[in-house]
Enzyme design. Sequence first.
Site, mmCIF file in Angstrom:
data_model
loop_
_atom_site.group_PDB
_atom_site.id
_atom_site.type_symbol
_atom_site.label_atom_id
_atom_site.label_comp_id
_atom_site.label_asym_id
_atom_site.label_seq_id
_atom_site.Cartn_x
_atom_site.Cartn_y
_atom_site.Cartn_z
ATOM 1 N N ASN A 1 -6.205 8.375 -6.664
ATOM 2 C CA ASN A 1 -7.048 8.827 -5.561
ATOM 3 C C ASN A 1 -6.394 10.036 -4.914
ATOM 4 O O ASN A 1 -5.181 10.044 -4.670
ATOM 5 C CB ASN A 1 -7.209 7.704 -4.527
ATOM 6 C CG ASN A 1 -7.973 6.521 -5.085
ATOM 7 O OD1 ASN A 1 -8.943 6.701 -5.814
ATOM 8 N ND2 ASN A 1 -7.539 5.320 -4.761
ATOM 9 N N GLU B 1 -4.857 6.618 0.468
ATOM 10 C CA GLU B 1 -4.320 6.081 1.727
ATOM 11 C C GLU B 1 -2.824 6.343 1.892
ATOM 12 O O GLU B 1 -2.353 6.480 3.008
ATOM 13 C CB GLU B 1 -4.601 4.578 1.811
ATOM 14 C CG GLU B 1 -6.098 4.291 1.950
ATOM 15 C CD GLU B 1 -6.404 2.834 2.201
ATOM 16 O OE1 GLU B 1 -5.619 1.982 1.753
ATOM 17 O OE2 GLU B 1 -7.440 2.566 2.845
ATOM 18 N N HIS C 1 0.491 8.355 -6.513
ATOM 19 C CA HIS C 1 0.581 7.094 -7.253
ATOM 20 C C HIS C 1 -0.604 6.985 -8.187
ATOM 21 O O HIS C 1 -1.716 7.397 -7.852
ATOM 22 C CB HIS C 1 0.626 5.885 -6.316
ATOM 23 C CG HIS C 1 -0.408 5.894 -5.235
ATOM 24 N ND1 HIS C 1 -0.320 6.719 -4.134
ATOM 25 C CD2 HIS C 1 -1.560 5.196 -5.084
ATOM 26 C CE1 HIS C 1 -1.355 6.512 -3.346
ATOM 27 N NE2 HIS C 1 -2.141 5.600 -3.907
HETATM 28 P P1 5GP Z 1 -4.599 4.509 -2.391
HETATM 29 O O1 5GP Z 1 -5.829 4.104 -1.627
HETATM 30 O O2 5GP Z 1 -3.699 5.424 -1.587
HETATM 31 O O3 5GP Z 1 -4.927 5.067 -3.746
HETATM 32 O O4 5GP Z 1 -3.820 3.176 -2.710
HETATM 33 C C1 5GP Z 1 -2.730 2.716 -1.967
HETATM 34 C C2 5GP Z 1 -2.329 1.376 -2.548
HETATM 35 O O5 5GP Z 1 -1.061 1.026 -2.047
HETATM 36 C C3 5GP Z 1 -3.297 0.231 -2.177
HETATM 37 O O6 5GP Z 1 -3.803 -0.345 -3.373
HETATM 38 C C4 5GP Z 1 -2.413 -0.730 -1.379
HETATM 39 O O7 5GP Z 1 -2.707 -2.083 -1.630
HETATM 40 C C5 5GP Z 1 -1.012 -0.359 -1.851
HETATM 41 N N1 5GP Z 1 0.029 -0.612 -0.868
HETATM 42 C C6 5GP Z 1 0.032 -0.225 0.442
HETATM 43 N N2 5GP Z 1 1.169 -0.596 1.036
HETATM 44 C C7 5GP Z 1 1.907 -1.221 0.093
HETATM 45 C C8 5GP Z 1 3.207 -1.830 0.122
HETATM 46 O O8 5GP Z 1 3.913 -1.875 1.129
HETATM 47 N N3 5GP Z 1 3.650 -2.374 -1.059
HETATM 48 C C9 5GP Z 1 2.895 -2.338 -2.198
HETATM 49 N N4 5GP Z 1 3.426 -2.909 -3.294
HETATM 50 N N5 5GP Z 1 1.679 -1.776 -2.260
HETATM 51 C C10 5GP Z 1 1.192 -1.218 -1.118
#
Ligand code: 5GP
Length: 126
Positions: free
Chosen positions: A97, A105, A110
């Site tokens: 994303n 987010e 990632h």
């Molecule tokens: P995005 O929306 O940025 O592509 O995805 C962020 C991802 O990071 C989400 O799937 C969320 O569940 C994961 N995430 C957020 N905080 C943490 C954390 O402290 N540890 C882990 N393992 N995953 C996290």
Amino acid sequence: MAIDATQPYDDDNIFAKILRGEIPNKTVYENDYVLAFHDINPQAPHHILVIPKGKYVSWDDFSSAASEAEIAGFVRGVGHVARAAGMVEPGYRLLANIGQDGHQEVPHLHVHIFAGKPLGPMLARS
Ligand code: 5GP
């Protein structure tokens, strides 16, 4: 909340803290270029995040500023994690994303690896 993918790198983002060992994670794989760990809120039976060790906000930042070695290391790292987890034959999905409309987010690049069941259409139908 979704972030602006053009913002400067924030050393206090949650994945920076994970890389520094300040927050625990369930590590799947690690080498000089990548850290792979289980997502804290899995959206599929297998949901792994792969992040580069360098400070890159997003795919946009990484693809424009990372070295050839970092890019090769990251791409190979993602492939290795999926292969090692036995995901190739049943199949899997990669997702990165980027920015507001991409609903990114966490402001550290990632790639999500989803697997473990048929994953359905590429995007939710609205
Ligand atoms: P995005 O929306 O940025 O592509 O995805 C962020 C991802 O990071 C989400 O799937 C969320 O569940 C994961 N995430 C957020 N905080 C943490 C954390 O402290 N540890 C882990 N393992 N995953 C996290």
